[in-house]
Design a protein around this motif. Structure first.
Motif, PDB file in Angstrom:
ATOM      1  N   GLY A 102      55.257 -88.502 -32.277  1.00  0.00           N
ATOM      2  CA  GLY A 102      56.502 -88.625 -32.230  1.00  0.00           C
ATOM      3  C   GLY A 102      57.073 -89.981 -31.879  1.00  0.00           C
ATOM      4  O   GLY A 102      58.262 -90.127 -31.756  1.00  0.00           O
ATOM      5  N   ALA A 103      56.550 -91.090 -31.711  1.00  0.00           N
ATOM      6  CA  ALA A 103      56.900 -92.362 -31.564  1.00  0.00           C
ATOM      7  C   ALA A 103      57.818 -92.773 -32.747  1.00  0.00           C
ATOM      8  O   ALA A 103      57.516 -92.579 -33.802  1.00  0.00           O
ATOM      9  N   LYS A 104      58.830 -93.673 -32.135  1.00  0.00           N
ATOM     10  CA  LYS A 104      59.792 -93.969 -33.168  1.00  0.00           C
ATOM     11  C   LYS A 104      59.686 -95.466 -33.596  1.00  0.00           C
ATOM     12  O   LYS A 104      60.434 -95.806 -34.548  1.00  0.00           O
ATOM     13  N   ILE A 105      59.023 -96.473 -33.256  1.00  0.00           N
ATOM     14  CA  ILE A 105      59.039 -97.844 -33.427  1.00  0.00           C
ATOM     15  C   ILE A 105      57.565 -98.261 -33.259  1.00  0.00           C
ATOM     16  O   ILE A 105      56.781 -97.809 -32.181  1.00  0.00           O
ATOM     17  N   ILE A 106      57.321 -99.105 -34.222  1.00  0.00           N
ATOM     18  CA  ILE A 106      55.752 -99.908 -33.829  1.00  0.00           C
ATOM     19  C   ILE A 106      56.200-101.278 -33.747  1.00  0.00           C
ATOM     20  O   ILE A 106      57.018-101.763 -34.456  1.00  0.00           O
ATOM     21  N   VAL A 107      55.540-101.932 -32.489  1.00  0.00           N
ATOM     22  CA  VAL A 107      55.785-103.453 -32.339  1.00  0.00           C
ATOM     23  C   VAL A 107      54.344-104.127 -32.274  1.00  0.00           C
ATOM     24  O   VAL A 107      53.637-103.625 -31.581  1.00  0.00           O
ATOM     25  N   VAL A 108      54.446-105.160 -33.334  1.00  0.00           N
ATOM     26  CA  VAL A 108      53.147-106.072 -33.205  1.00  0.00           C
ATOM     27  C   VAL A 108      53.488-107.348 -32.503  1.00  0.00           C
ATOM     28  O   VAL A 108      54.362-107.986 -32.887  1.00  0.00           O
ATOM     29  N   LEU A 109      53.001-107.379 -31.324  1.00  0.00           N
ATOM     30  CA  LEU A 109      53.428-108.440 -30.243  1.00  0.00           C
ATOM     31  C   LEU A 109      52.401-109.302 -30.040  1.00  0.00           C
ATOM     32  O   LEU A 109      51.395-109.327 -29.587  1.00  0.00           O
ATOM     33  N   GLY A 110      52.682-110.710 -30.538  1.00  0.00           N
ATOM     34  CA  GLY A 110      51.874-111.824 -30.283  1.00  0.00           C
ATOM     35  C   GLY A 110      52.401-112.376 -28.962  1.00  0.00           C
ATOM     36  O   GLY A 110      53.282-112.203 -28.459  1.00  0.00           O
ATOM     37  N   ASN A 186      61.064 -93.877 -45.175  1.00  0.00           N
ATOM     38  CA  ASN A 186      62.172 -92.564 -44.762  1.00  0.00           C
ATOM     39  C   ASN A 186      62.887 -92.928 -43.761  1.00  0.00           C
ATOM     40  O   ASN A 186      63.788 -92.018 -43.371  1.00  0.00           O
ATOM     41  N   GLY A 187      62.596 -93.938 -42.827  1.00  0.00           N
ATOM     42  CA  GLY A 187      63.302 -94.259 -41.690  1.00  0.00           C
ATOM     43  C   GLY A 187      63.330 -93.603 -40.396  1.00  0.00           C
ATOM     44  O   GLY A 187      64.161 -93.937 -39.417  1.00  0.00           O
ATOM     45  N   SER A 188      61.962 -92.836 -40.516  1.00  0.00           N
ATOM     46  CA  SER A 188      61.793 -92.115 -39.111  1.00  0.00           C
ATOM     47  C   SER A 188      60.994 -92.832 -38.154  1.00  0.00           C
ATOM     48  O   SER A 188      61.008 -92.691 -36.877  1.00  0.00           O
ATOM     49  N   VAL A 189      60.547 -94.074 -38.587  1.00  0.00           N
ATOM     50  CA  VAL A 189      59.881 -94.995 -37.794  1.00  0.00           C
ATOM     51  C   VAL A 189      60.350 -96.407 -38.288  1.00  0.00           C
ATOM     52  O   VAL A 189      60.364 -96.698 -39.540  1.00  0.00           O
ATOM     53  N   SER A 190      60.483 -97.192 -37.345  1.00  0.00           N
ATOM     54  CA  SER A 190      60.746 -98.698 -37.634  1.00  0.00           C
ATOM     55  C   SER A 190      59.552 -99.675 -37.183  1.00  0.00           C
ATOM     56  O   SER A 190      58.716 -99.112 -36.441  1.00  0.00           O
ATOM     57  N   LEU A 191      59.189-100.619 -37.922  1.00  0.00           N
ATOM     58  CA  LEU A 191      58.253-101.540 -37.493  1.00  0.00           C
ATOM     59  C   LEU A 191      58.808-102.876 -37.413  1.00  0.00           C
ATOM     60  O   LEU A 191      59.445-103.603 -38.243  1.00  0.00           O
ATOM     61  N   VAL A 192      58.435-103.859 -36.244  1.00  0.00           N
ATOM     62  CA  VAL A 192      58.692-104.981 -36.037  1.00  0.00           C
ATOM     63  C   VAL A 192      57.840-105.909 -35.467  1.00  0.00           C
ATOM     64  O   VAL A 192      56.873-105.425 -34.625  1.00  0.00           O
ATOM     65  N   GLY A 193      57.723-107.261 -35.808  1.00  0.00           N
ATOM     66  CA  GLY A 193      56.825-108.147 -35.080  1.00  0.00           C
ATOM     67  C   GLY A 193      57.791-108.998 -33.929  1.00  0.00           C
ATOM     68  O   GLY A 193      58.951-108.973 -33.985  1.00  0.00           O
ATOM     69  N   GLY A 194      57.021-109.638 -32.839  1.00  0.00           N
ATOM     70  CA  GLY A 194      57.771-110.345 -31.951  1.00  0.00           C
ATOM     71  C   GLY A 194      56.739-111.012 -31.309  1.00  0.00           C
ATOM     72  O   GLY A 194      55.375-111.231 -31.601  1.00  0.00           O
ATOM     73  N   MET A 195      57.080-112.188 -30.641  1.00  0.00           N
ATOM     74  CA  MET A 195      56.379-112.982 -29.784  1.00  0.00           C
ATOM     75  C   MET A 195      56.838-113.334 -28.351  1.00  0.00           C
ATOM     76  O   MET A 195      57.940-113.399 -28.115  1.00  0.00           O
ATOM     77  N   TYR A 196      55.904-113.197 -27.544  1.00  0.00           N
ATOM     78  CA  TYR A 196      56.294-113.150 -25.940  1.00  0.00           C
ATOM     79  C   TYR A 196      55.774-114.433 -25.480  1.00  0.00           C
ATOM     80  O   TYR A 196      54.627-115.159 -25.805  1.00  0.00           O
ATOM     81  N   ASP A 197      56.683-115.098 -24.852  1.00  0.00           N
ATOM     82  CA  ASP A 197      56.553-116.579 -24.408  1.00  0.00           C
ATOM     83  C   ASP A 197      55.809-116.266 -22.859  1.00  0.00           C
ATOM     84  O   ASP A 197      56.672-115.709 -22.044  1.00  0.00           O
ATOM     85  N   VAL A 198      54.639-116.867 -22.668  1.00  0.00           N
ATOM     86  CA  VAL A 198      54.114-116.564 -21.435  1.00  0.00           C
ATOM     87  C   VAL A 198      54.795-117.646 -20.291  1.00  0.00           C
ATOM     88  O   VAL A 198      54.502-117.518 -19.036  1.00  0.00           O
ATOM     89  N   GLY A 199      55.526-118.661 -20.711  1.00  0.00           N
ATOM     90  CA  GLY A 199      56.250-119.187 -19.936  1.00  0.00           C
ATOM     91  C   GLY A 199      57.549-118.930 -19.404  1.00  0.00           C
ATOM     92  O   GLY A 199      57.895-119.104 -18.175  1.00  0.00           O
TER      93      GLY A 199
END
Length: 225
Positions: A102-110, A186-199
């Protein structure tokens, strides 16, 4: 902060899930924490879990998704692998997290200054790590703005490859998983990418438009699969 129940999870929309992560990161960079009792959450999740998000991130010791997004026990599925790369096992884990749990979002985090990205840029060879780093090669080949010093000694090149690696992974998820593609469409899950700044601790999420990669690059990428 309450422990997520099935009813609470069901009521969260993909957009709300995105906002929960953004607000959690805001608390993190402001050195604030939601008030939660982790030992109580141990007890309350002992019979089941209902996370609202699944996050694919790197094994880097500075990039714990639970800390970066200020989440507690039972809130997120955390998938960690060097270079936040994608393979069949990770896709299967995502399908479980979204379709069955049942998770609603997938995040790919670099993240910035990624050692796996640097190793791939230097064409490092070391046992099984060689096979893993090969999965970052399409991002290296896709980066065509820097012509010289295409190695880890060029910080700009490393960050551009890391950026492309996230975007190509986001695209590959929908290409390689019909189950997730249907849920996203179908809008039941969203998918997004992002970048984490270690500084700074800040997560910068990408807009949908940034997932569009030159058609020639995508054609070359498909040939590598």
């Amino acid at each position: 902060m309450k422990t997520l129940t099935k009813e609470m999870q069901s009521a969260i929309t993909p957009q709300q899930a995105f906002q929960l992560l953004k607000k959690g990161n805001e608390r993190f960079i402001n050195n604030l924490k939601a008030n939660r009792n982790l030992l109580q959450q141990v007890n309350e999740t002992s019979d089941g879990q209902h996370p609202f998000a699944v996050i694919l991130s790197c094994i880097d010791s500075r990039t714990s998704a639970e800390l970066i997004f200020d989440q507690g026990l039972g809130d997120i599925f955390s998938i960690r692998i060097a270079g936040n790369i994608l393979n069949e096992d990770i896709l299967g884990s995502m399908e479980f997290a979204c379709k069955l749990a049942g998770a609603k979002i997938i995040v790919v985090l670099g993240h910035s200054k990624c050692g796996a990205i640097k190793g791939a840029c230097d064409h490092a060879k070391l046992g099984n790590l060689t096979t893993l780093l090969d999965k970052i090669k399409p991002a290296i080949d896709s980066e065509n703005t820097i012509k010289e010093n295409r190695s880890s000694s060029n910080a700009e090149f490393v960050e551009k490859v890391a950026d492309l690696n996230v975007k190509l992974t986001v695209k590959a998820i929908t290409e390689r998983s019909p189950i997730l593609r249907e849920m996203i469409q179908n809008g039941s899950v969203s998918l997004v990418g992002g970048m984490y700044d270690v500084g700074s601790g800040l997560v910068s999420f990408y807009d949908e438009e940034t997932f569009e990669v030159d058609s020639k690059i995508l054609a070359e990428e498909s040939l590598t699969k």
